[in-house]
Design a protein around this motif. Sequence first.
Motif, PDB file in Angstrom:
ATOM      1  N   ALA A  42      -1.989 -11.013  10.841  1.00 61.82           N
ATOM      2  CA  ALA A  42      -2.295 -10.128   9.789  1.00 61.82           C
ATOM      3  C   ALA A  42      -1.033 -10.909   9.130  1.00 61.82           C
ATOM      4  O   ALA A  42       0.182 -11.242   9.790  1.00 61.82           O
ATOM      5  CB  ALA A  42      -2.590  -9.284  10.548  1.00 61.82           C
ATOM      6  N   ASP A  43      -1.047 -10.328   8.259  1.00 62.38           N
ATOM      7  CA  ASP A  43       0.445  -9.933   7.280  1.00 62.38           C
ATOM      8  C   ASP A  43       0.631  -9.095   6.508  1.00 62.38           C
ATOM      9  O   ASP A  43      -0.664  -8.436   6.144  1.00 62.38           O
ATOM     10  CB  ASP A  43      -0.715 -11.050   6.140  1.00 62.38           C
ATOM     11  N   LEU A  44       1.736  -8.403   6.702  1.00 63.45           N
ATOM     12  CA  LEU A  44       1.748  -6.984   6.150  1.00 63.45           C
ATOM     13  C   LEU A  44       2.141  -6.558   4.817  1.00 63.45           C
ATOM     14  O   LEU A  44       2.687  -7.385   4.289  1.00 63.45           O
ATOM     15  CB  LEU A  44       3.760  -6.813   6.702  1.00 63.45           C
ATOM     16  N   LYS A  45       1.311  -5.612   4.367  1.00 54.97           N
ATOM     17  CA  LYS A  45       0.759  -5.392   3.428  1.00 54.97           C
ATOM     18  C   LYS A  45       2.048  -4.196   2.707  1.00 54.97           C
ATOM     19  O   LYS A  45       2.867  -4.488   1.227  1.00 54.97           O
ATOM     20  CB  LYS A  45      -0.187  -5.365   2.668  1.00 54.97           C
TER      21      LYS A  45
ATOM     22  N   ILE B 107       7.267   9.756  11.423  1.00 53.21           N
ATOM     23  CA  ILE B 107       5.916   8.873  11.010  1.00 53.21           C
ATOM     24  C   ILE B 107       6.307   7.853  10.219  1.00 53.21           C
ATOM     25  O   ILE B 107       7.289   7.664   9.420  1.00 53.21           O
ATOM     26  CB  ILE B 107       4.862   9.706  10.365  1.00 53.21           C
ATOM     27  N   ALA B 108       5.582   6.485  10.453  1.00 56.55           N
ATOM     28  CA  ALA B 108       5.728   5.598   9.479  1.00 56.55           C
ATOM     29  C   ALA B 108       4.213   4.954   9.723  1.00 56.55           C
ATOM     30  O   ALA B 108       3.317   5.254  10.432  1.00 56.55           O
ATOM     31  CB  ALA B 108       6.410   4.092  10.236  1.00 56.55           C
ATOM     32  N   ASN B 109       3.858   4.876   8.081  1.00 53.35           N
ATOM     33  CA  ASN B 109       2.428   3.997   8.356  1.00 53.35           C
ATOM     34  C   ASN B 109       2.701   3.088   7.951  1.00 53.35           C
ATOM     35  O   ASN B 109       3.207   1.813   7.311  1.00 53.35           O
ATOM     36  CB  ASN B 109       1.970   4.447   6.442  1.00 53.35           C
ATOM     37  N   MET B 110       1.394   2.114   8.096  1.00 57.08           N
ATOM     38  CA  MET B 110       1.787   0.727   7.707  1.00 57.08           C
ATOM     39  C   MET B 110       0.369   0.081   7.084  1.00 57.08           C
ATOM     40  O   MET B 110      -1.028   0.158   8.206  1.00 57.08           O
ATOM     41  CB  MET B 110       1.999  -0.347   9.081  1.00 57.08           C
ATOM     42  N   LEU B 111       0.393  -0.976   6.266  1.00 54.29           N
ATOM     43  CA  LEU B 111      -1.015  -1.164   6.732  1.00 54.29           C
ATOM     44  C   LEU B 111      -1.090  -3.387   6.562  1.00 54.29           C
ATOM     45  O   LEU B 111      -0.209  -3.517   6.019  1.00 54.29           O
ATOM     46  CB  LEU B 111      -1.575  -1.227   5.397  1.00 54.29           C
TER      47      LEU B 111
ATOM     48  N   ASN C  66      -9.671 -10.533   5.880  1.00 48.64           N
ATOM     49  CA  ASN C  66      -9.584  -9.877   4.331  1.00 48.64           C
ATOM     50  C   ASN C  66      -9.326  -8.553   4.798  1.00 48.64           C
ATOM     51  O   ASN C  66      -9.331  -7.716   3.609  1.00 48.64           O
ATOM     52  CB  ASN C  66     -10.393 -10.482   3.361  1.00 48.64           C
ATOM     53  N   ARG C  67     -10.216  -8.106   5.300  1.00 52.02           N
ATOM     54  CA  ARG C  67     -10.273  -6.756   6.185  1.00 52.02           C
ATOM     55  C   ARG C  67      -8.002  -6.175   6.224  1.00 52.02           C
ATOM     56  O   ARG C  67      -7.822  -6.754   6.234  1.00 52.02           O
ATOM     57  CB  ARG C  67     -10.955  -6.490   7.394  1.00 52.02           C
ATOM     58  N   GLY C  68      -8.609  -4.875   6.079  1.00 53.63           N
ATOM     59  CA  GLY C  68      -7.082  -4.217   6.346  1.00 53.63           C
ATOM     60  C   GLY C  68      -7.033  -3.127   7.649  1.00 53.63           C
ATOM     61  O   GLY C  68      -7.833  -2.825   8.051  1.00 53.63           O
ATOM     62  N   MET C  69      -6.067  -2.960   8.314  1.00 49.15           N
ATOM     63  CA  MET C  69      -5.064  -2.248   9.270  1.00 49.15           C
ATOM     64  C   MET C  69      -4.853  -1.297   8.960  1.00 49.15           C
ATOM     65  O   MET C  69      -3.657  -1.577   8.744  1.00 49.15           O
ATOM     66  CB  MET C  69      -5.278  -2.991  10.372  1.00 49.15           C
TER      67      MET C  69
END
Length: 489
Positions: free
Chosen positions: A312-315, A326-330, A336-339
Motif C-alpha cells: 500500500a501507499d501512505l496517503k 492516538i494516530a490515524n493513518m490512511l 484503489n481501496r483504502g485502509m
Amino acid sequence: MKQINVLIIGLMAALVFSCKKDDSTGASNPIPTLTVSGISDTIKLFTYRDTLKINPTVSNENDYDYYWTNVTANFVPNLGDQIKIDTVARTKNIAWPVVLDPGQYFLVFNVRHKPTGVVTLKKVVFNVSTLNNDGWYLVKDNAGKTDIDFIHKAGRIDNWIAHYNNGKSLEGNAVKTIFASGLRKTLTSSDLYGGLVVLTDKTAGIYRVSNGFQTYKFDSMFFAKPAKADLKNVFQPMASTNLMIINGNKAYCMLKGSLFTELPQTYNVSPIAEVGAMDLGWDLNSKSVFCFNGMNFATLANNGRDLKNMKADLKWMAGYPGLRSIANMLWKLEDNRGMLYKLNVNYPSLIGSDTMMILKRDTLAPTHGLMQASMIAGNYDNDYIYYANGSDIYMTDIATTSERLQFTLPAGEVVTRMQHVKYPVPASGVTNTVDYLAIATYKNGRYKVWLHKITTIGTLQPLSTPTFEGEGRINTVIYMEQGNGSRVF
C-alpha cells in the motif's frame, strides 16, 4: 537580579564621582541643587512600534550637558555575560524608536554639571513588550516567496518576516511551519526563546517570535549541510529538547542549542511523519511504519507487524500526542481501496509492552470521498476526520466511515489548508481558549481563512464570511498566546 542591576548603575555613578579631579578651592565652585521633573519612574512601550519620547524639565538647564543610557535588567554574572551599556541620546529631550528585545531595562538620564563635571543620574524602569506574543500567524506564499501575516488585537503586520528582516521574505513556496519553544543559541545559553521554524521548497529559516529576527538559516542550521535544499517536513517531538526535519528522503535531528545532525540512512524516509510518544515515519522502500527516536530510529514491535511490508501507499497520517496518544493513518491499496487505521501511540504501545497498538481498522471503497480528497484534517479530541472534495467540506468518523456534507464553500475557492487549532496545547487540567477547525482557501491571488467552531458531535458550524483575508496562499495556521504557539494538528 534587578537589584544587581540597580547596584551596577549605582556603582557607575559612584565611579563618576570618585574619578573626577577636584579643582575647586573651598566653596569657590559649589554644586548647585538640581531639580529634574517630567520623567516617570516606570515606562512601558512596545518594541518595533513605539517611540520613546521624554522632554524633562531641568532647573538651570543651560548649566548642564545631557545623555541617556540604557542597560538590560537580564544581566547574569555567573554565566559570564558582559554587561552592555548603550548611549541612546546626547540631548536633554529624547525621541528614540524602540527596537529592543522584549524585557526589562534601566533607562538612565545622565545630567552633567559643566563647571564641576559631576553627573547626576535619574533612573527609569523601562519595560519593553512585543505585539508578537499574542495573535494569529498565517504562513503563506505569494509570487514565489514565503512570509507570514500576523493578526493581533490592535491590527496586523503583513509580511511579518520581511518586516523584521530588512524587507527579505524567504525564497520559495511554503512547505510547513511549526512553533518551537526552548530554542537557544548554544547548549549552555540561558537565553531561551520561542521561534517559528519555516520551511519552503527552496530554503528554511528559524525566527525568534519576540523580535521577528532570523536566528538560523538553511546554510547555518546543519552540521553537514545537505547538498540540496529539498525540505519536506518539520515537527516537534514530545521530547521538546529536539527538533526534526525531513530533507529529501533523509531525517535530521537538532538538539536545541546545537545544529541538525543526519540520522543513519536506515530508511528511505517519506515526507509524511507525525508525533506520538515516539514520532512515526514511513519507509518508502519496505512500505513499513517505523519510529524516529531522537538521533536514531526504532522498529515497531510485534504488535505493529501489520504495519510492516504493506502492499500500500501512505496517503495521510495525523498524530495527537500527549493526553490522547492516538494516530490515524490512511493507505491506498493496490486495488484503489483504502485502509483506515486508528493506532495507540503511547510509549508502552510503541515499544511492544502494551500489545494493543492497532485499535481500529476499516476498509474504504475506492469511491469513498477520503480516497479522492484534496485536503484532509483530523480532530485532536475525537475520531472525526474532515476533508475537502472540490468546494465541498465533508466529515467522517473512524467508527462508521459514513460521509456527512458539512457545507459548500463559495464558488472558485480552492482549499489550501485544513487543520485543527487548539490552544493551549492539550494537557491534564488545561482548558482550551482556542478550538477551531481552520480552513484556508485561495482565489485570484488572495486567501481566506475560515475558523469554524466544532460541536460536541464533531460537526462544523458554517460561516457566512471568512475570519481573515489577505494576499497569497495559506500553508499553515498557528495561534500564539503569551509567546507560546499551538501545535500543528
